[in-house]
Structure formats: structure tokens, C-alpha cells
Enzyme design. Structure first.
Site, short mmCIF file in Angstrom:
data_model
loop_
_atom_site.label_atom_id
_atom_site.label_comp_id
_atom_site.label_asym_id
_atom_site.label_seq_id
_atom_site.Cartn_x
_atom_site.Cartn_y
_atom_site.Cartn_z
N LEU B 209 5.35 -5.74 -3.03
CA LEU B 209 4.40 -6.67 -3.63
C LEU B 209 3.07 -6.67 -2.93
CD1 LEU B 209 6.71 -9.67 -4.41
CD2 LEU B 209 5.64 -8.16 -6.03
N ASN B 241 1.37 -5.86 -8.07
CA ASN B 241 1.75 -7.28 -8.03
C ASN B 241 1.55 -7.88 -6.66
OD1 ASN B 241 2.59 -7.26 -10.70
ND2 ASN B 241 4.56 -6.41 -10.12
N CYS B 242 0.46 -7.49 -6.03
CA CYS B 242 0.32 -7.80 -4.62
C CYS B 242 -0.18 -9.20 -4.32
CB CYS B 242 -0.67 -6.86 -3.97
SG CYS B 242 -1.28 -5.63 -5.04
N VAL B 243 -0.02 -9.55 -3.11
CA VAL B 243 -0.55 -10.74 -2.42
C VAL B 243 -0.50 -12.01 -3.24
CG1 VAL B 243 -1.95 -9.49 -0.75
CG2 VAL B 243 -2.94 -10.10 -2.95
#
Lengths: 75, 428, 347
Positions: B209, B241-243
Site C-alpha cells: 500500500l 493505493n498508497c499512504v
């Protein structure tokens, strides 16, 4: 947190990967670590190598608590 | 490169028995899309729903947002290197279902998912309250490892966008935007007196992610790399779908990167826009030093007079951001940074985790810990209990009457550090 | 109905006398005296000064408790909506008195406004509670200061939004508030860059933070007798996160008894940190907080012992203010427990 604990006169070592941040915010004793998701370890190494590395880092951190310093120092 | 973005204005989405666009109404064949997504063996079930601007609908936990499009001329339909075969992006014509978005939800993979409210107070804080959202709720098979779960959800969103985008293939656009820019030599000849500006887009590259992908390559694995701005506008960069939800760059925001668009707007007028440098935010100090040096070198090789740097995430990447800024300024390149801040719920804390005196021109896109209270929704798509475990939420954040208290952290796109939204911070 | 203002001045502005009267005890007059009179005029139909408190600067600073008690009683009796003090300009003792009065009034739930020169040492004491209009360093600035103070008081009472420090002329309280801008962030960034190219004025939206330094604690004399504590901001918690520590922007910390285990892995720990890939820490939580090798150092006699409790919180998106609070609380416990040294790991 590091600084507030040190304000009580207790020596504290910050084991952190991004030592630039440690220095900016004002930690005094710093031991650089491997990577953010695994500061005191390295899953890319085989088991024995990782254990040696981890033991060495912890001992370095302990030793630096017993080392007098006069300015911010990386061990 | 010349990219023609042909916008078909979408005024509603309906679920039905065919997939088409008629008079601005996008109809999606529910069964067909579901069975298409279920071709992936990791996906057990899919539910579809629609959320329209103004409806008292809450979507949670949102993973990614994607704009449905179809390439009608030129290479690379879809997301080459990820969901379709490799192709050079940036040239050609693309039909865009403008005003529509695919929003993926489903069981939580990580804490970095968020909330989108379509009405009232909540709508102000997220740019995705003004799009017609086709919400794709993805239920994976049991026993999936987190990395596989994330990949399955990510791909399903992209595939859904491709499938829906097809509906626009033969539809006449309401509006056409042309993005055209030649080689650096050609542009410099055309605009010899304009200052040259590069855009450095930092991408979180830190594992589950926390990764961005460029033509399918995980940004963890790259040295900073130069793109023609058209490539990103054409789908070369996608979100892993990061941070935190508030400052993750969703795929939709890559496709419509506001920093690129606003620099393009000035190209040939006040500046000569050189392109986009994608820069990974790594988890090791060596990696950060290497990235900083390499980014600066690219800017200097391009002859940049000025650079805009946008961050993704906060905390350790603050260090990358300021390191790059210092090095650019030390080399005489005027630098403007875009970042959000962690000033605490009371706004009394230091905004960044690091500091450098060279950072004299900084745009702040909001305090991630600013607390908002969102009234109860008539309809929740997904599961509002998720707020207890999301970054920016807490146990008890969901009140009995269904209202939600959370930090902006949990609101998708609220403090977008590519400057996609209109928040800022003022000192009081 | 007009809102009620109670006004505080020192002996000089209260027209009692100069330095020779600085020892006077506080007095209350149901009149508008000195700046209170001018201030009252500026309120127009909206509000009225109901009385003036006058106190000698020396008296206030030397008999702080008595002075405040008297003043609080007057506030209680008059029950004003707003308490206004000064402006104190660059007068140190007067400034401290104004700070004391506004802080006491704020505690009693009153709206408070004062005025000071930016370098008045009392600014730091008052700005947490009061809006302090920025004045020049001498009383000649009274005619500029009072209208600004009155304008702010009127806004506070009417519920109209008080603008930014620059707009309203007050000293920033240090609160960074999220607000909506006219343009999106990327447009503002491009505009800022163009301003830099054209050598036009621009204003950064985020002045760089300043971090203070702390004195270096002396080294441990004999490691083999020392008790060492383990602290982490890596979000390592017992499985199931019993204390519900937040995965980002932590509002609390936890402590867990690790005296009975040789490693965090053995203790069934996991990470709830929202800022990094948790897979490696969940495999072996000691990669984030190395209890295992600290215990080994204890067995080998390298250190005396590992402190009974392990302390943990989440570092991602956690405000510096919160981490100061956590550090102060944890440090206090460690100090009281006689801990000799600390390893703190961050992710």
C-alpha cells in the site's frame, strides 16, 4: 519523544533509518538502522546473517549509551 | 507528442443490461462487469453501486479512484504494463467519460483507505464528491496474503475502468483538449526566452500500500525517471493505493495530475515546461541520498531554471522533499514545494518532520490532522465501521447516529500534495 | 442588547500616577478611564465598557495571587462578555499584568483581547489564550492599537470570523488552521514559481519549523549494572491492539510487561503502524523493537537488565506536540523507575 526523555537526564539512543530527520529534530545519540519497515533487521539476508547484524546493532546502541559525547553523534 | 483528450460529459450513471453512453447518461451492464472482474480467481464476489453528487451517500473504505477512458487512436488502450500489453503512451486520441469515476472499496487491506461523502459538509473536503461514482465493492477469496489482496483490488479497479471506458468509444465528445509538446530542442527554439520548468513528482515507494507504478514497474525499483507529461496524462502512472487517504495520489489524480495541467497551461506563455521527473521515496537513507542526487542531476541536465516538487505522504518523505529542495536551490534552481502538514489536531505542532532553510517557497495543502465532523448518511456503500481502523480514524469515530468524526487523514484526496484540491493552512 | 466589556489598565493609564504609584493595589471603578474611554467610543452601539480595573504594575507582579483574586472577584460580579487589557506596548511589568488578567479571565470563560509590542516578553504568556493586537513599542501607537482591538472584540461578539493575523493586525497564536483557498494547490505553486522568476513578492504558506536542542545526558558509567528500557514509535502492540492505539496520528501510547518473554515475537506482538509495509514487522516484531537481543545482552551480562515494561506508540502523522507529550509522560515513568538508559527505535 527522544528529546523529552533525555530532558530527564536519561541517556537515550535513537535507532533510526532516516538519520537526517533525527539530526534535524535534535537527537544526540543516533544509531543508523537498515530500512523503515525493518529498522533493526534485514529480511533479505539469510537467518544467521540477519541475526548477526541485529545483534551487532543492538550492542552498538547499548555501547553508545555508555559513551560520553559532546555533540550529536552517529555510532 | 500530441494527445487529444476528448471529454464526453457524463451527467448520470445507471446500472442496467447494456453498457453505453446516451445523452450523457452512462449505463453499465451490471452482470457483465461483475462476471468480467470475477475472471480473476482471487476475486470471490463483486458488488456494484452508484453514488451521485448531492446524494446523502458515504463511500468507505475507498482504495482507489480511476477515470474510465478508451483510447480510440494511437497506442496503448488501458494501462499498459499493468492491465494491457506494453505500449508507448502519450500520442493519439482518448475518449474520456468526463465526470465519471470508478471507486474501489471492499475489505480493508491497509490503514490507508478512506472515505468519500457525496453531500454537505463531507463533500467540501474531497474532490470525488463531484464525480458520478461507480462503486466497485471487491470481495476477495479467503486466505489471500495482503500483497496479493492489494494487487487483486488494484487490478480490478483498472479493469473496471477499461470496461466502462469502452462505452465511450463511438460517442462524440462535448469538449476536446489538446496537449502537445515537442522535444526539448524544438520547444527551446520556440520559446527561447521563457524560463524552463521541470515538475518533480515524488511517489511513495515503501512496500504494501505504499508503491506507485509506472508502466507497471514498481517505483521502488527505479532511479528517478523522466516522462513526457502526456504519458502520465495518458495513464502511464497508477496508484498502488498508497499512504494515507488524504494525500495518496489516486490513479484518477495521476490521469488528471493538476500540477502537470497547471504547468501545461503556462507552457509557451510564461514558461517552457520540460516534463515530469518521477522520483521514488525510498525506505533507506542511502536510497534517499541517491534519489536526491539523481533528481537534481536530471533537473540540471534539462537546464531547468525552476522546479515544482510535490510530495506523496508525510513523515519520512518530508526528508526527501527538503533534501531535494536544498540541493536544487544550492545549484541555483528556484524551487517551489507542495506538501501537506502534520500540525496536530490543535494545529499547534511543527508542520513537518524535518527542516531546511532553503525551502522558502512552500504550498501547504492542509493539515492532515484537522478534525472534521461528517453528519450521518442515508446510505453507506461499503462499511462505515472501517473508520475505527483507518489512518485518521479511531475507535469511537463512528457515532451511534451514524455521524463520523475523523481527521482529514481519512478523507480521500483532501490534502492532495499534487495540489489537486483547494485546501491550505493559515497561521492564526 | 449591548455586550459588556471590562477593561484593565495599570496605574499610569488609569490616571492614578507614574512609577511612584506602581505599588497600588487593584481598584475597580464603574467608569471608563483612560484607554477604556476611547475604546468604549469605538464600540458604537454594539457594546459598552462597564468599568475599569486599575492596578499598580509592581503590586501585580509582587502580589500576584492577591491581585488576581481581587480581579477575579470583580469579573465574577460584573460578569462581562469580554475582558480587554492594555495595550501594554513594550512595558514588561504591565505586559505581565495584562497577560495574568487575560489568562485568568479566559479560564473563567471570557473572551479576551489585549495589545502588546511583539518583543514584549509577556507575549508568550498571553498568546495561548488571548488575541494580542500587535502595537508599536510606545504609547504613541494607542490611536492605532485601540481601533484594531475594538474591531476584533466586535467580531468575537458578533460571531463574525476573525481574519488572519496579517489582516487584523494581531500576533499569531501559532495555530495552523486548515482553510479553503481560492485556487487549488498546484495553481498556487505555479503562481509562486512565476513570482520567483519575476522577482515579485510571494509568501510561503509553510515557514520551516524550528526544532530546539536538548542537553546531552551523561553516559552510563557501568553498563553491566544498568537497567535499559525499550521504546518504539513503530506501532508494535500486543496482538489485537488491546489499548486501541491509532495507526496514524496517535493520541496515546501503551506500555506492556515484557519481563516474562525473551522476544516480542514470543509475546505475540504485531504492528498497527499505518506508515510502512507491515509484513516484515509482523513476521518478526523484534525487527522494529529488538527486545530479543536486549534480553540476550542481559543474559550475557552486558547490561544489568531490560526494564520490565516496553513502551510503544505510532510515529506516523503524529504531531510533534503529541510526541512531546508522550515523551514527557514516558520519561517521567522511566525516571521514577530508575531506568539508566533508553533505546528508542523509529520506523
Amino acid at each position: 519523544m527522544v528529546k523529552e526523555i533525555e530532558r530527564y537526564g536519561i541517556p537515550i539512543v535513537h535507532m533510526s533509518t532516516i538519520t537526517t530527520i533525527s539530526e534535524s529534530v535534535g537527537a544526540n545519540r543516533i544509531v543508523p538502522t537498515i530500512a523503515i519497515p525493518y529498522p533493526v533487521g534485514n529480511p533479505n539476508l539469510d537467518k544467521q546473517e540477519e541475526e548477526d547484524l541485529r545483534k551487532d546493532m543492538v550492542n552498538r546502541a547499548l555501547d553508545c549509551l555508555a559513551t560520553e559525547i559532546t555533540e550529536t553523534t552517529q555510532f | 507528442m500530441r494527445l487529444e483528450q476528448r471529454r464526453i460529459h457524463i451527467k448520470d450513471i445507471q446500472l442496467g443490461n447494456e453498457t453505453s453512453v446516451k445523452s450523457g447518461v452512462l449505463t453499465v451492464n451490471k452482470e457483465e462487469l461483475i462476471s468480467k472482474l470475477k475472471e480473476d480467481k482471487k476475486i470471490k464476489d463483486v458488488k456494484l453501486d452508484v453514488a451521485r453528487p448531492g446524494e446523502k451517500t458515504r463511500i468507505i473504505p475507498v482504495k482507489d479512484v480511476i477515470e474510465p477512458r478508451v483510447k480510440i487512436e494511437g497506442d496503448g488502450n488501458g494501462f499498459p504494463g499493468v492491465s494491457t500489453k506494453m505500449a508507448q503512451l502519450g500520442d493519439g486520441k482518448v475518449n474520456i467519460l468526463y465526470g465519471a469515476a470508478i471507486v474501489t472499496v471492499g475489505d480493508i487491506v491497509g490503514f490507508q483507505e478512506g472515505v468519500v461523502d457525496m453531500w454537505g459538509e463531507g463533500a467540501k473536503w474531497t474532490p470525488f464528491s463531484s464525480t458520478y461514482n461507480l462503486v466497485v465493492d471487491i470481495i476477495p477469496v479467503e486466505g489471500l496474503k495482503p500483497h496479493d489482496h492489494e494487487a487483486a483490488v488494484r487490478l480490478a479497479g483498472l479493469r473496471a475502468a477499461e470496461y466502462v471506458g469502452e462505452a465511450g468509444r463511438d460517442v462524440e465528445p462535448d469538449e476536446v483538449k489538446v496537449y502537445e509538446m515537442g522535444s526539448h530542442v524544438e520547444e527551446a527554439k520556440k520559446y527561447p526566452n521563457l524560463p524552463k520548468v521541470a515538475y518533480v513528482e515524488m511517489l511513495i515507494s515503501q512496500g504494501l500500500l505504499h508503491d506507485g507504478y509506472i508502466y507497471g514497474v514498481n517505483s521502488q525499483l527505479i532511479l528517478p525517471t523522466l516522462l513526457h507529461p502526456n504519458e502520465e496524462l495518458d495513464g502511464a502512472v497508477i496508484s498502488g493505493n498508497c499512504v494515507a487517504a488524504c494525500d495518496k495520489i489516486t490513479t484518477y489524480q495521476h490521469q488528471n495530475n493538476s500540477s502537470i495541467l497547471d504547468l501545461y497551461e503556462q507552457h509557451g506563455k510564461t514558461i517552457n515546461f520540460l516534463g515530469v521527473i518521477l522520483t521514488p521515496e525510498l525506505t533507506t537513507l542511502e536510497g534517499k541520498f541517491r534519489t536526491c542526487d539523481y533528481t537534481t542531476k536530471l533537473c540540471m541536465n534539462l537546464g531547468a531554471d525552476g522546479v515544482i516538487v510535490s510530495e506523496e505522504g508525510y513523515g519520512n518523505p518530508d526528508s526527501d522533499l527538503l533534501m531535494i529542495c536544498k540541493k536544487l536551490e544550492d545549484n541555483g534552481i528556484k524551487t517551489v514545494l507542495i506538501t501537506d502538514e502534520c500540525s496536530g489536531r490543535d494545529g499547534m505542532s511543527q508542520p513537518l518532520a524535518d527542516t531546511t532553510k532553503e525551502a522558502v517557497a512552500v504550498v501547504s495543502t492542509g493539515n492532515v490532522s484537522h478534525v472534521v465532523k461528517l453528519p450521518p448518511a442515508d446510505k453507506v456503500i461499503g462499511n462505515d465501521k472501517a473508520i475505527a481502523t483507518l489512518a485518521g480514524g479511531w475507535e469511537g469515530a463512528l457515532e451511534e447516529d451514524g455521524s463520523l468524526q475523523c481527521e482529514l487523514n481519512a478523507v480521500i484526496g483532501a490534502t492532495s500534495e499534487i495540489g489537486y484540491h483547494n485546501l491550505t493552512v493559515k497561521l492564526y | 442588547m449591548k455586550f459588556k466589556v471590562l477593561y484593565y489598565v495599570n496605574q499610569f493609564f488609569g490616571q492614578v500616577g507614574g512609577e511612584d504609584k506602581a505599588g497600588m493595589a487593584p481598584e475597580y471603578k464603574k467608569e471608563k478611564i483612560g484607554p477604556a474611554l476611547g475604546f468604549n467610543g469605538l464600540l458604537g452601539d454594539e457594546g459598552e465598557v462597564v468599568g475599569t480595573l486599575i492596578c499598580g504594575d509592581n503590586y501585580f507582579n509582587e502580589n500576584n495571587e492577591e491581585a488576581l483574586e481581587y480581579i477575579k472577584n470583580v469579573i465574577k460580579e460584573e460578569n462581562p462578555d469580554v475582558v480587554v487589557a492594555g495595550p501594554a506596548f513594550n512595558a514588561g511589568r504591565y505586559g505581565m499584568a495584562c497577560a495574568g488578567v487575560v489568562n485568568a479571565a479566559a479560564e473563567m470563560g471570557k473572551k479576551v483581547v489585549t495589545g502588546m509590542y511583539i518583543e514584549n516578553p509577556a507575549v508568550d504568556h498571553a498568546k495561548g489564550n488571548a488575541i494580542i493586537v500587535e502595537t508599536k513599542d510606545s504609547a504613541a501607537d494607542m490611536r492605532n492599537a485601540l481601533p484594531k482591538m475594538a474591531a476584533i472584540v466586535k467580531k468575537l461578539m458578533s460571531g463574525e470570523e476573525v481574519g488572519t493575523p496579517a489582516e487584523e493586525g494581531y500576533i499569531a497564536q501559532g495555530k495552523r488552521l486548515t482553510v479553503f483557498a481560492k485556487d487549488r494547490g498546484s495553481k498556487r505553486a505555479v503562481d509562486m514559481l512565476l513570482a520567483r522568476f519575476n522577482n515579485e513578492e510571494f509568501e510561503t504558506e509553510l515557514p520551516m519549523p524550528v526544532f530546539d536542542k536538548v542537553d546531552i545526558a551523561p553516559a552510563i558509567k557501568d553498563l553491566s549494572k544498568a537497567t535499559i528500557a525499550l521504546v518504539t514509535s513503530g506501532g508494535i502492540v500486543p496482538e489485537g491492539n488491546p489499548d486501541r492505539i491509532q495507526s496514524a496520528s496517535a493520541q496515546k501510547w501503551g506500555k506492556y510487561d515484557v519481563s516474562g518473554v525473551d522476544s516480542l515475537q514470543e509475546g505475540g506482538y504485531e504492528t498497527i503502524h499505518g506508515g510502512y509495509d507491515p509484513v516484515y514487522a509482523n513476521e518478526l516484531p523484534d525487527r522494529v523493537a529488538p527486545l530479543d537481543f536486549m534480553k540476550q545482552a542481559e543474559k550475557e551480562g552486558k547490561i544489568g537488565k531490560v526494564f520490565k515494561y516496553f513502551y510503544t506508540t505510532t510515529g506516523t502523522g503524529t504531531a510533534v506536540g503529541k510526541s512531546i507529550e508522550f515523551g514527557t509522560e514516558i520519561g517521567k515513568e522511566l525516571k521514577e523507575a530508575g531506568v539508566d538508559g533508553v533505546i528508542l527505535t523509529s520506523t
